[in-house]
Design an enzyme around this catalytic site. Structure first.
Site, PDB file in Angstrom:
ATOM      1  N   LYS A 310     -39.570  48.490   2.165  1.00 57.39           N
ATOM      2  CA  LYS A 310     -40.059  47.126   1.940  1.00 57.39           C
ATOM      3  C   LYS A 310     -40.350  46.864   0.471  1.00 57.39           C
ATOM      4  O   LYS A 310     -40.233  45.731  -0.009  1.00 57.39           O
ATOM      5  CB  LYS A 310     -41.325  46.888   2.775  1.00 57.39           C
ATOM      6  CG  LYS A 310     -41.064  46.920   4.274  1.00 57.39           C
ATOM      7  CD  LYS A 310     -42.358  46.803   5.065  1.00 57.39           C
ATOM      8  CE  LYS A 310     -42.078  46.853   6.568  1.00 57.39           C
ATOM      9  NZ  LYS A 310     -43.327  46.811   7.356  1.00 57.39           N
ATOM     10  N   ARG A 450      -5.325   4.355 -34.015  1.00 57.93           N
ATOM     11  CA  ARG A 450      -5.501   3.224 -33.104  1.00 57.93           C
ATOM     12  C   ARG A 450      -6.799   3.384 -32.316  1.00 57.93           C
ATOM     13  O   ARG A 450      -7.154   4.488 -31.900  1.00 57.93           O
ATOM     14  CB  ARG A 450      -4.323   3.130 -32.142  1.00 57.93           C
ATOM     15  CG  ARG A 450      -2.974   2.949 -32.843  1.00 57.93           C
ATOM     16  CD  ARG A 450      -1.846   2.732 -31.846  1.00 57.93           C
ATOM     17  NE  ARG A 450      -1.722   3.842 -30.928  1.00 57.93           N
ATOM     18  CZ  ARG A 450      -1.137   3.771 -29.728  1.00 57.93           C
ATOM     19  NH1 ARG A 450      -0.648   2.618 -29.310  1.00 57.93           N
ATOM     20  NH2 ARG A 450      -1.045   4.829 -28.963  1.00 57.93           N
ATOM     21  N   ARG A 507      -4.448  21.624 -31.966  1.00 60.27           N
ATOM     22  CA  ARG A 507      -5.166  22.420 -30.966  1.00 60.27           C
ATOM     23  C   ARG A 507      -6.634  22.026 -30.979  1.00 60.27           C
ATOM     24  O   ARG A 507      -7.273  22.034 -32.030  1.00 60.27           O
ATOM     25  CB  ARG A 507      -5.019  23.919 -31.268  1.00 60.27           C
ATOM     26  CG  ARG A 507      -5.544  24.828 -30.165  1.00 60.27           C
ATOM     27  CD  ARG A 507      -4.991  26.247 -30.319  1.00 60.27           C
ATOM     28  NE  ARG A 507      -5.489  26.876 -31.527  1.00 60.27           N
ATOM     29  CZ  ARG A 507      -6.554  27.671 -31.579  1.00 60.27           C
ATOM     30  NH1 ARG A 507      -7.243  27.911 -30.477  1.00 60.27           N
ATOM     31  NH2 ARG A 507      -6.926  28.228 -32.711  1.00 60.27           N
ATOM     32  N   ASP A 547      -3.330  15.353 -27.789  1.00 58.70           N
ATOM     33  CA  ASP A 547      -2.605  14.156 -27.343  1.00 58.70           C
ATOM     34  C   ASP A 547      -1.703  14.420 -26.144  1.00 58.70           C
ATOM     35  O   ASP A 547      -1.532  13.556 -25.279  1.00 58.70           O
ATOM     36  CB  ASP A 547      -1.817  13.524 -28.501  1.00 58.70           C
ATOM     37  CG  ASP A 547      -0.935  14.529 -29.231  1.00 58.70           C
ATOM     38  OD1 ASP A 547      -0.862  15.703 -28.803  1.00 58.70           O
ATOM     39  OD2 ASP A 547      -0.332  14.138 -30.251  1.00 58.70           O
ATOM     40  N   CYS A 616      12.909  26.170 -31.374  1.00 63.02           N
ATOM     41  CA  CYS A 616      11.997  25.500 -30.433  1.00 63.02           C
ATOM     42  C   CYS A 616      12.591  24.170 -29.989  1.00 63.02           C
ATOM     43  O   CYS A 616      13.441  23.583 -30.683  1.00 63.02           O
ATOM     44  CB  CYS A 616      10.638  25.237 -31.096  1.00 63.02           C
ATOM     45  SG  CYS A 616       9.793  26.693 -31.685  1.00 63.02           S
TER      46      CYS A 616
END
Length: 752
Positions: A310, A450, A507, A547, A616
């Protein structure tokens, strides 16, 4: 200080004694200078064995300085119940005078009994507090008994010092802990994160002490004591160090049925694992009676491999967990104190899911099978991890005593909350009710900056455009100016701005609102904190993301990705970017670099890319790549065909190449076909890697590539993904809409 450093290193007892004498002398001078020579009367109330292990070091510290403090000890809760070990005796053994014993537990071990126990404590405590008249009450943690203590003290105008506020676990304890925080006047927290949570909860920073956990003052000096006699006493003479398990599991009051089932599975796994195990009885929360029945049903108290107890005195418990092969269960001790020894821990279920932990803790959050728990035992048992000091450095008590001495009893009792600045409230009239809930969206592109007011439905109410400045100072000032003007205009347009969302190239760490590294298109834009200046200026919450990710969020909320579980967005603009939605959520990656789809390599000997590599997708199919090829043709007089002209003051770009291809220029057509093929191969790689249900091409070049991309998929993709649809986005401003969606989703309670 140098003295505290010496104390922490644990040099001889004479040096410690000298340290405390000097500390006492210095604080006495402070008290005399302030004209406050009265001793501070401190009431420490302890409810159970767990909170006493944290409060006892403070009580010992108070007792060593009788010239500053008077200590009253109140004992209540499970301390006074035989089934839970009558643990008040260990307080007496520590030579503390117990001023008051309060029997406050209503037996039943269910939800109703917990509520009734709180009520009984609230009935009995006023008489005790009226008699003791403490200057300050010290309350620990997050138990229901502690809530009764804090409530009584607050309503009786007694100052409260709360120990271990600001932490996060994962059950009803969180709610109780934070409720006590709001009642408390002073706070002692254990970790930097807990301190930040308290500040976020509008608590006064001057009344928060980052001290570490008081139990660590004892833990960090305990391991070298004679421990084998303690191990033999509790587990048997034949047990060796690191060859036994300590199990301590409590009910989860928000899901009692599951926690009982999990305890049953734990015991089955421990029986199968066949190691000597010390099992401690659970606490008195609702569900504990059923857990004890499970123990008895499985014969744990009579099993040769188990010792069921206990209560174990804290000094001995420290030695047992320090030299165990493993600890298993869901006790906070496992994720907090045991880390000081590097003992392996298996944390089961959700009871401690929000706690900060060291690397010694293995979480089994869905502990729904015996096999999972057994596998965790095999992984953890017998390992030794680095010792962790997340929760303390062994110097908490001196800091707490110094903090107590600094409390000015002449200060007003009414606590003040440090709310962050907010916009002035608008009265609750019909215009306010009919306001359009909106977001300020900011899009930082390579050319333009913007700002737009975007409604909840994705309508651009008003848009502002400026050239993006080349320097950081000019850019940040322009962003602030445009946002302030737009926010002012929003009031006239009856739009209520909920927050600011920013889409930027590069990033981004969205958790901190920081641009880590920018693209070459945006100069002086590395390690830029965007959240702080905008939030400070506008007094609004601010979200920031890449983005490409914003384009994916726009599609999820307003576009063709709405309702889809998995899809990918590819942006074809000045560069090539993208965003991935997986299981309805945006994927950021471990270093916030996920979905850099423009830098998938599709050719080992392809053209140079702005990232420093070559071959790429971006080196073939981006607006910059097409502009490069257009200039080559133009320089060789191979671009213009009949019906075309380029003014002398106009730079040759991607649109001229597209126009030439439409008018039959074979070389321009070949360049576009190569670019589309590179993009198509990239999409094939995405289909094979992510297996989304939809690919959305976005940006000004998307419509020119769509047919070539579909052809490449038919030629190159596996048959199992050839049916995946590829579409052109129908959103006009995905970056702005995505930036707005971060605000609108979060502030309207969608998880983001």
């Amino acid at each position: 200080t140098a003295q505290s450093k010496v104390f922490h290193q644990g040099l001889g007892s004479n040096l410690k004694e000298l340290y405390f004498k000097n500390l006492s002398k210095r604080n006495k001078q402070i008290m005399e200078k302030n004209g406050n020579n009265r001793k501070l009367r401190v009431c420490v109330a302890t409810c159970n064995r767990a909170d006493y292990s944290k409060l006892a070091p403070i009580m010992f510290g108070i007792k060593t300085e009788p010239e500053f403090f008077e200590l009253d000890v109140v004992v209540l809760g499970s301390h006074l119940i035989d089934d839970y070990g009558n643990t008040y005796r260990m307080i007496e053994q520590d030579d503390f005078d117990i001023n008051t014993r309060l029997h406050t537990i209503v037996r039943g071990e269910d939800e109703a009994a917990m509520v009734e126990s709180v009520g009984l404590a609230l009935v009995k405590l006023p008489d005790v507090l009226n008699r003791l008249k403490p200057d300050i009450m010290i309350v620990h943690g997050d138990r229901f008994d502690a809530l009764a203590l804090a409530t009584s003290a607050a309503l009786m105008n007694i100052r409260i010092l709360h120990i271990e506020g600001g932490e996060v676990s994962g059950t009803i304890d969180d709610s109780i802990r934070h409720a006590i925080t709001k009642l408390a006047h002073y706070h002692v927290c254990c970790t930097r994160s807990a301190e930040q949570h308290l500040i976020s909860m509008c608590e006064d920073h001057d009344r928060i002490l980052l001290a570490g956990c008081p139990s660590y003052d004892k833990l960090l000096s305990a391991k070298n004591k004679d421990y084998m006699s303690i191990i033999r006493m509790w587990l048997g003479d034949d047990v060796k160090s690191k060859d036994y398990i300590v199990a301590l599991q409590h009910p989860v009051t928000t899901d009692i049925k599951h926690s009982i089932k999990m305890f049953e599975l734990t015991l089955d796994a421990l029986i199968s694992f066949n190691k000597r195990t010390l099992v401690l009885f659970p606490n008195i929360d609702a569900g504990s009676k059923e857990m004890v029945r499970v123990m008895r049903k499985k014969g744990i108290e009579h099993h040769p491999n188990f010792r069921a107890v206990k209560h174990v005195p804290f000094d001995q418990f420290i030695q047992l967990v320090a030299h165990a092969g493993c600890m298993i269960g869901n006790s906070s001790c496992g994720v907090r104190e045991v880390g000081a020894f590097g003992t392996p821990v298996i944390n089961l279920g959700t009871r401690q899911i929000g706690r900060e932990t060291g690397e010694n803790v293995l979480h089994v959050r869905d502990a729904d099978t015996q096999d999972k728990i057994l596998q965790a035992l095999h992984l953890q048992f017998g390992k030794q991890y680095p010792c962790s000091k997340i929760y303390g450095d062994g110097n908490a008590v001196p800091r707490i005593l110094k903090f107590l001495k600094s409390i000015d009893l002449q200060e007003p009792l009414q606590k003040k909350f440090c709310f962050p600045p907010v916009k002035e409230n608008i009265s609750q009239d019909i215009d306010h009710i009919l306001e359009t809930l909106s977001a300020l969206a900011v899009d930082l592109g390579g050319t333009n900056l913007r700002v737009a007011i975007v409604s909840m439905k994705g309508e651009i109410v008003k848009k502002y455009t400026q050239f993006n400045p080349k320097t950081y100072e000019e850019r940040i000032n322009l962003i602030l100016q445009m946002c302030v003007e737009a926010a002012a205009e929003a009031v006239k347009l009856n739009c209520r701005i909920l927050g600011v969302g920013i889409s930027t190239g590069g990033r981004v760490n969205p958790r901190e609102g920081i641009v880590l590294h920018s693209t070459k298109l945006i100069q002086e834009w590395n390690s830029v904190d965007l959240r702080t200046p905008l939030s400070d200026t506008l007094h609004l919450p601010v979200w920031v993301d890449n983005d490409g990710n914003c384009a994916a969020l726009a599609e999820r909320k307003f576009g063709q990705g709405k309702g889809l579980e998995n899809f990918v967005t590819l942006i074809t603009g000045t560069g090539i970017g993208g965003g991935i939605i997986h299981q309805h959520e945006l994927i950021h990656g471990s270093s916030f670099c996920a979905a850099e789809l423009g830098h998938l390599v599709v050719s080992l000997d392809g053209p140079d890319c702005s990232c420093g590599s070559h071959g790429c997708i971006e080196a073939y199919a981006s607006g910059m790549a097409l502009q490069r090829e257009a200039k080559k043709l133009h320089d060789e007089d191979l671009l213009l065909v009949e019906g075309m002209s380029v003014p002398k003051d106009e730079a040759v770009g991607a649109l001229h190449l597209i126009q030439a291809a439409k008018l039959g220029n074979a070389k321009a057509q070949s360049i576009l076909r190569t670019a589309g093929t590179a993009l198509g191969l990239g999409v094939v790689n995405i289909l094979h890697t992510m297996n989304p249900s939809l690919v959305i091409l976005s940006g000004v070049l998307a419509s020119h590539y769509i047919h070539i991309v579909k052809d490449i998929i038919r030629q190159q993709a596996l048959s199992s993904v050839q049916d995946v649809d590829v579409v052109v986005s129908d959103l006009v401003d995905p970056a702005l809409l995505g930036a707005a969606s971060m605000v609108l989703d979060y502030t309207t309670r969608r998880i983001y």
